[in-house]
Motif scaffolding. Structure first.
Motif, PDB file in Angstrom:
ATOM      1  N   UNK A   1       0.839  -1.198   0.000  1.00 59.70           N
ATOM      2  CA  UNK A   1       0.000   0.000   0.000  1.00 59.70           C
ATOM      3  C   UNK A   1       0.874   1.249   0.000  1.00 59.70           C
ATOM      4  N   UNK A   2       0.517   2.219  -0.847  1.00 58.19           N
ATOM      5  CA  UNK A   2       1.201   3.508  -0.899  1.00 58.19           C
ATOM      6  C   UNK A   2       0.142   4.588  -0.713  1.00 58.19           C
ATOM      7  N   UNK A   3       0.393   5.504   0.213  1.00 58.27           N
ATOM      8  CA  UNK A   3      -0.552   6.574   0.529  1.00 58.27           C
ATOM      9  C   UNK A   3       0.115   7.907   0.229  1.00 58.27           C
ATOM     10  N   UNK A   4      -0.612   8.757  -0.526  1.00 57.10           N
ATOM     11  CA  UNK A   4      -0.162  10.117  -0.824  1.00 57.10           C
ATOM     12  C   UNK A   4      -0.916  11.045   0.119  1.00 57.10           C
ATOM     13  N   UNK A   5      -0.217  11.498   1.176  1.00 61.03           N
ATOM     14  CA  UNK A   5      -0.864  12.186   2.290  1.00 61.03           C
ATOM     15  C   UNK A   5      -0.719  13.704   2.141  1.00 61.03           C
ATOM     16  N   UNK A   6      -1.850  14.401   2.293  1.00 56.46           N
ATOM     17  CA  UNK A   6      -1.851  15.864   2.285  1.00 56.46           C
ATOM     18  C   UNK A   6      -1.646  16.339   3.720  1.00 56.46           C
ATOM     19  N   UNK A   7      -0.500  16.961   3.980  1.00 56.44           N
ATOM     20  CA  UNK A   7      -0.158  17.361   5.340  1.00 56.44           C
ATOM     21  C   UNK A   7      -1.061  18.470   5.863  1.00 56.44           C
ATOM     22  N   UNK A   8      -1.493  19.369   4.971  1.00 59.73           N
ATOM     23  CA  UNK A   8      -2.324  20.488   5.419  1.00 59.73           C
ATOM     24  C   UNK A   8      -3.731  20.041   5.774  1.00 59.73           C
TER      25      UNK A   8
ATOM     26  N   UNK B   1      -0.916  -2.665  -4.403  1.00 59.49           N
ATOM     27  CA  UNK B   1      -0.263  -3.658  -5.259  1.00 59.49           C
ATOM     28  C   UNK B   1      -0.160  -4.951  -4.450  1.00 59.49           C
ATOM     29  N   UNK B   2      -0.239  -6.082  -5.148  1.00 58.04           N
ATOM     30  CA  UNK B   2      -0.341  -7.362  -4.448  1.00 58.04           C
ATOM     31  C   UNK B   2       1.004  -7.948  -4.042  1.00 58.04           C
ATOM     32  N   UNK B   3       2.086  -7.211  -4.218  1.00 56.24           N
ATOM     33  CA  UNK B   3       3.402  -7.674  -3.787  1.00 56.24           C
ATOM     34  C   UNK B   3       3.991  -6.674  -2.798  1.00 56.24           C
TER      35      UNK B   3
ATOM     36  N   UNK C   1       8.873  -7.510  -3.883  1.00 54.95           N
ATOM     37  CA  UNK C   1       9.470  -8.757  -3.426  1.00 54.95           C
ATOM     38  C   UNK C   1       9.499  -9.837  -4.494  1.00 54.95           C
ATOM     39  N   UNK C   2       8.749  -9.676  -5.595  1.00 56.63           N
ATOM     40  CA  UNK C   2       8.761 -10.673  -6.659  1.00 56.63           C
ATOM     41  C   UNK C   2       9.739 -10.321  -7.773  1.00 56.63           C
ATOM     42  N   UNK C   3      10.620  -9.328  -7.518  1.00 50.87           N
ATOM     43  CA  UNK C   3      11.594  -8.930  -8.522  1.00 50.87           C
ATOM     44  C   UNK C   3      11.044  -8.004  -9.578  1.00 50.87           C
TER      45      UNK C   3
END
Length: 1156
Positions: free
Chosen positions: A228-235, A245-247, A266-268
């Motif tokens: 998981x990748x989160x694009x966080x708005x600090x304000x 993504x499943x890896x 991890x799957x290259x």
């Protein structure tokens, strides 16, 4: 001996030496007590100038590769590199000479390092969940602040460029923010359950990545382990978008425009994501995976542990990653892959990759990165790859990172040696350097360094397990490789097979160096190896091709009509064998070869019989080998000494003593230790056959310091394995021990099945140091020259090894009126024997007439095994052994017959008058004594230790005066004045935690010492007060005032529509006023020990502060000037615009609409 008189001689010194009571002078051979009147005369004659104020212990510098590295960081403005290790150490490297070592007190492993770019500070995160702020604006970095997390474990840190707020990710998935200036936790926290969607049922895992967007500093990219990748708005304190993504994710890197980022999995696989379409990756590739047919996904590969995505203005971007190889190539070495456009280059490494960093031209993340090099940190090496050339060559490393290329087995240290030696060795060694390096300068070039006040040359010599010898220039606390010598080239290569069992073959490392002897003045070099051989080298500037001369020596004392039991009927040491671990036994312990023939008169290795080309440098003059005796392997050599003036080499082991004339290539003496006493053996031992009891042979690659045989080794009496030697005539060249074997005699010889125990046979008491080690240290710590652990308590009284040898012009017998060549011999039972050397009187006769070598019958005694000798003249000046002035033996301009040996005898007084005397200093494991020769009267005695024992002792020169330096097994370093043996220094400096320290610790002149602190690093220290005071001037500066480069002009349209985060105010968002303070139970602030001192000397003193303030004022003035110019330009543009607008208005003022 009268106790009263002896105390008078010591003159009250016993009060300062607790072990030097009335019973300290009762050893055999000490002679009668010295009269008080004579002692008074002695004090008047010798004025000792050294006092305790001259001595102080401190570490100077550490050389070599950081042991067990874990983290890497680089400051692109200061151009300095930091390496963290598993033991909590940090090494900071800059230009050659800038090398700093610092250590976390906790010893916790370093997880991550972050430079405050161009600020002279470094943040370290350690495995005990503590953050540390290091001040680099001083030569000895110190911790200013520490922050200990109590409830969460740190997994990742990120510090944006020119920011004072540090993002900290934890194992729970939370992200905290720390103020770098105050090191206080902000109340602003990004909780994992707020970052992910509410519908998500599983925990995202630890935070594995944090980075702010290059496009907008108000946005933070958070990567979680589960993909998981989160694009966080600090304000707004919310997630602007999420990527799944499943890896599992290992690393993330941004494109400099801030619109795309790349992940490694991890799957290259590598996935490229666009912020505008987060639902699926823009591109997915498995660089090293085989693409399957029918459009299926490529097969999985090994994880890509890290990826870096760097852009270039004039070419395709670089994608650099580690790992990702296919699983079907199990034998492939670790690799670094560089993808540039369509070209894919795989760089195979010799060791696993720990970390790598791409060096870029700019520190700004929102500009074209322009990468120019990659720093690759391996488990046992550091390399830098040049990205500016298509073949990606590596830079030549200026640091001594290859000390451990083969494990170090012994060391030698020489200070204030002849000044021309360094240039001579370098000129020879530079011809053999590797080629193919990048032609560009080493990119890690930060810091500043100067030579300082220390000007005398220093040389360090290291011996290695593969038989190689390395000479290092150690002048001015630096270390640079000078010359490498491979001793294994004199032997035939070992061949496996040939119908022999594996146990009959010499196992790995048969050429390991055990002892080193070097005479810098004559350039005579001598080594002994674990396979019981001695090689003598002479230095020449000319290449020659010649045959190698070899001698074989038989150290054995046979008793007639002795019937020895067979090994089958009388197994050796049945109790010991049941306790020893099986892995400590190497090869067969039987005395009969696999073919059924008892090994006898066979050397362990075969010397080359064909002519050998010897390049300029050190060339083998003579090879001396000990041979098998009636199925017994030769014992390890425990002492070695060479005299270039006499042309003689002497060496001893547990069996006896051998003296060889390397000018005439003959054996002068081969005698068992008991025979050296003649009929004066104080211990009244009976000769024995060595076949009566076999000994277990510990392998070289296994440690002897396991705790299993500890009870067997803890014995008070100093003992060592001893086999009685075979006596030969001093002048006979036809006896069996000295004959030369032809090549036909040695080509078909059975290899010995076990390896000789690798030890310095002096005292079994040394084996009280039994330390557990990890499997990774077994090989590095295996070369243990300690006392044998395979000694039966029955044999202790009859075992005596030769532990110390010393050539000197001295008085060999009592009441001699003149000095003569002598050989001092020290044994493991504390006995000192003086052997007379009768040399031919002229140079011509020296090459033809025999040398007479006879025991003089003089005996002295001490407690414990003898370690070292030295002599002083009657005025207290240290006498150096005589030597021959060097000249090139292969100089074609000189006729060999016209050569005349130029000898320097170093006799500081005539010694012609009756009554002339000298003082002999002898140090053993327990005590030191000073004898007056020729009367052999013991003048001074000092019981150095009763509960421990000395590992290393040397007589050294400091401030033009001699002193005795000792390193004890309990960690104490002790210095005593000479000849009175008054204690000058006693510091509990280094607790002996590893036998590696014991075998590599060595002292030298001018207050210097060193030891191998880890398998890859040499630690140098000083016991000189003067050098401690001047050390600050000798160390390099890590921080130098450099102006931060200006950011590139982004242009009007990019600045208007590019979403720049320049207006983002982190202070307003994370400060206490808006975010509040974090809970005190979450993290604890700890002021650092360098806080007050570091703040006072933050820039290296008042001058540094003024310099920094001046540069800041200059920068501010320059910026104000630029602002004023820009303001004036804008005003001019506005006036011009107003003027043109007014003219345009007047032009079209009276026109109708249909006239346009």
């Amino acid at each position: 001996m009268k106790k009263f008189n002896f105390r008078k001689v010591l003159d009250g010194l016993t009060a300062s030496s607790p072990g030097s009571g009335s019973n300290s002078g009762g050893g055999a051979g000490s002679g009668p007590g010295h009269p008080a009147g004579t002692a008074g005369v002695l004090r008047e004659e010798i004025q000792e100038t050294l006092t305790s104020d001259y001595f102080q212990i401190c570490k100077t510098v550490r050389h070599g590769f950081p042991y067990q590295p874990t983290a890497l960081a680089f400051d692109p403005v200061q151009k300095i590199l930091a390496i963290g290790t598993r033991t909590g150490a940090i090494r900071i490297l800059g230009r050659p000479g800038v090398d700093c070592y610092c250590q976390h007190e906790s010893g916790a492993a370093v997880l991550q390092l972050q430079f405050l770019i161009n600020e002279g500070a470094l943040v370290s995160a350690s495995s005990d969940d503590t953050l540390h702020l290091w001040n680099l604006r001083q030569k000895r970095p110190a911790i200013l602040h520490s922050l200990k997390f109590n409830r969460e474990r740190i997994t990742y840190c990120h510090l944006p460029f020119q920011s004072k707020w540090l993002y900290v990710g934890t194992e729970r998935g939370n992200t905290h923010i720390v103020n770098i200036e105050s090191f206080i936790l902000s109340g602003y926290v990004i909780m994992w359950n707020k970052a992910i969607e509410l519908s998500t049922k599983t925990h995202p895992g630890p935070v594995v990545h944090l980075s702010d967007s290059p496009r907008d500093e108000g946005k933070l990219l958070i990567g979680y382990e589960n993909g998981t990748v989160v694009f966080w708005d600090l304000k707004s304190k919310r997630a602007e978008l999420r990527v799944y993504y499943d890896e599992a994710i290992h690393s993330i890197d941004w494109h400099h425009e801030g619109k795309q980022f790349m992940c490694s999995h991890s799957d290259g696989s590598l996935t490229l994501w666009n912020l505008k379409s987060p639902s699926r990756p823009l591109q997915t590739t498995i660089p090293h995976g085989k693409s399957s047919r029918e459009g299926r996904k490529s097969e999985s590969c090994k994880p890509i542990l890290k990826v870096e995505y760097k852009t270039c203005r004039n070419s395709e971007p670089f994608i650099i990653f580690s790992g990702g190889l296919s699983y079907d190539k199990a034998c492939r070495r670790p690799s670094l892959t560089i993808m540039h456009g369509k070209a894919i280059t795989v760089l195979e490494m010799d060791h696993p990759i720990v970390e790598f960093l791409t060096l870029c031209e700019t520190p700004y993340p929102n500009e074209f990165q322009e990468p120019y090099a990659v720093v690759v940190l391996l488990e046992k090496d550091l390399i830098v790859v040049d990205l500016t050339q298509s073949n990606f060559p590596i830079f030549e490393n200026p640091y001594p990172m290859d000390i451990h290329e083969s494990p170090v087995t012994c060391t030698a240290y020489f200070a204030d040696c002849p000044p021309d030696l360094i240039l001579v060795l370098y000129s020879i060694g530079v011809k053999h350097k590797k080629q193919g390096y990048s032609n560009k300068e080493w990119p890690i070039s930060g810091g500043a360094w100067n030579l300082g006040t220390q000007t005398y040359p220093e040389i360090i010599i290291t011996g290695h397990a593969d038989g190689s010898i390395k000479f290092w220039d150690a002048s001015a606390i630096t270390l640079q490789m000078l010359y490498k010598l491979k001793t294994s080239k004199v032997f035939e290569k070992q061949k496996l097979g040939e119908g022999k069992q594996t146990c009959e073959i010499v196992e790995e490392d048969p050429y390991a160096i055990q002892m080193i002897y070097w005479c810098p003045e004559s350039r005579i070099f001598c080594v002994s190896g674990v396979s019981a051989y001695v090689i003598i080298y002479k230095f020449s500037r000319h290449e020659i091709t010649t045959e190698i001369v070899s001698l074989e020596v038989r150290l054995q004392y046979d008793i007639e009509d002795i019937i020895t039991p067979e090994p089958e009927t009388s197994p050796p040491f049945p109790d010991l064998s049941s306790q020893l671990p099986s892995k400590s036994l190497s090869g067969s312990t039987n005395t009969v070869a696999s073919e059924g023939v008892t090994k006898d008169s066979i050397p362990c290795l075969n010397v080359k019989t064909r002519p050998v080309r010897m390049p300029p440098g050190y060339q083998a003059e003579l090879v001396i080998q000990l041979v098998w005796v009636d199925g017994e392997p030769p014992q390890q050599i425990t002492s070695l000494s060479v005299s270039s003036a006499y042309g003689i080499v002497a060496f001893g082991n547990c069996s006896g003593l051998a003296v060889v004339d390397f000018i005439q290539k003959t054996v002068l003496l081969s005698m068992g230790t008991i025979d050296l006493y003649r009929s004066s053996d104080l211990y009244q031992r009976q000769p024995r056959s060595p076949r009566k009891n076999k000994q277990f042979i510990a392998g070289l690659t296994e440690l002897n310091d396991s705790p299993v045989p500890l009870e067997l080794e803890r014995c008070k009496s100093p003992t060592a394995d001893h086999v009685n030697g075979h006596c030969t005539s001093p002048t006979s060249q036809s006896c069996g021990s000295g004959k030369r074997l032809s090549s036909a005699d040695v080509t078909k010889i059975n290899r010995w099945g076990g390896r000789p125990p690798f030890r310095k046979a002096q005292s079994a008491a040394c084996m009280e140091i039994s330390l557990p080690v990890t499997a990774e240290e077994i090989r590095e710590n295996s070369y243990n020259r300690s006392r044998s652990s395979s000694i039966s308590s029955i044999d202790k009284d009859s075992k005596e090894a030769i532990t110390a040898l010393y050539f000197m012009e001295s008085f060999s017998r009592k009441n001699d009126s003149t000095i003569s060549p002598c050989l001092f011999v020290g044994t493991s039972l504390g006995m000192v024997l003086i052997i007379s050397l009768n040399l031919p009187s002229t140079d011509e006769q020296r090459f033809t007439e025999p040398v007479m070598v006879l025991p003089s019958g003089t005996f002295l005694s001490l407690k414990g095994a003898v370690l070292t000798f030295s002599c002083m003249d009657r005025t207290g000046g240290l006498m150096q052994p005589p030597y021959e002035v060097w000249r090139d033996p292969n100089n074609i301009d000189e006729n060999e017959k016209s050569w005349r040996r130029k000898l320097v005898m170093n006799s500081s007084f005539p010694s012609q008058e009756i009554g002339d005397h000298q003082y002999t200093i002898i140090c053993s494991e327990k005590q030191a004594k000073v004898f007056s020769l020729p009367s052999q009267t013991c003048l001074y005695v000092h019981n150095i230790t009763e509960t421990s024992f000395i590992l290393q002792a040397d007589v050294v020169v400091m401030c033009n005066s001699a002193c005795l330096a000792c390193f004890c097994a309990n960690g104490h370093i002790m210095i005593m004045s000479l000849p009175s043996l008054r204690p000058m220094l006693d510091v509990n400096y280094l607790p002996l935690t590893d036998m590696r320290i014991a075998r590599t610790f060595c002292f030298t002149n001018e207050g210097q010492a060193l030891y191998l602190v880890s398998p890859t690093e040499i630690q140098r220290l000083t016991y000189s007060q003067e050098m401690c005071d001047n050390l600050q001037d000798m160390l390099g500066d890590l921080f130098t005032p450099i102006e931060t480069p200006e950011a590139q002009n982004r242009g009007f349209l990019k600045g208007l529509f590019g979403g720049s985060g320049q207006t983002f105010d982190r202070e307003e968002l994370f400060g206490e006023a808006s975010a509040g303070r974090a809970s005190r139970s979450l993290a604890q602030h700890i002021p650092g020990p360098g806080g007050i001192e570091g703040m006072k000397g933050a820039a290296g003193g008042v001058i540094g502060e003024l310099t920094r303030a001046r540069i800041a004022l200059d920068e501010r003035g320059q910026r104000l000037g630029e602002l004023e110019e820009k303001t004036a330009g804008m005003m001019t543009s506005a006036e011009a615009f107003s003027k043109h607008a007014h003219e345009l208005m007047l032009k079209y003022k009276d026109k109708k609409w249909y006239q346009f």
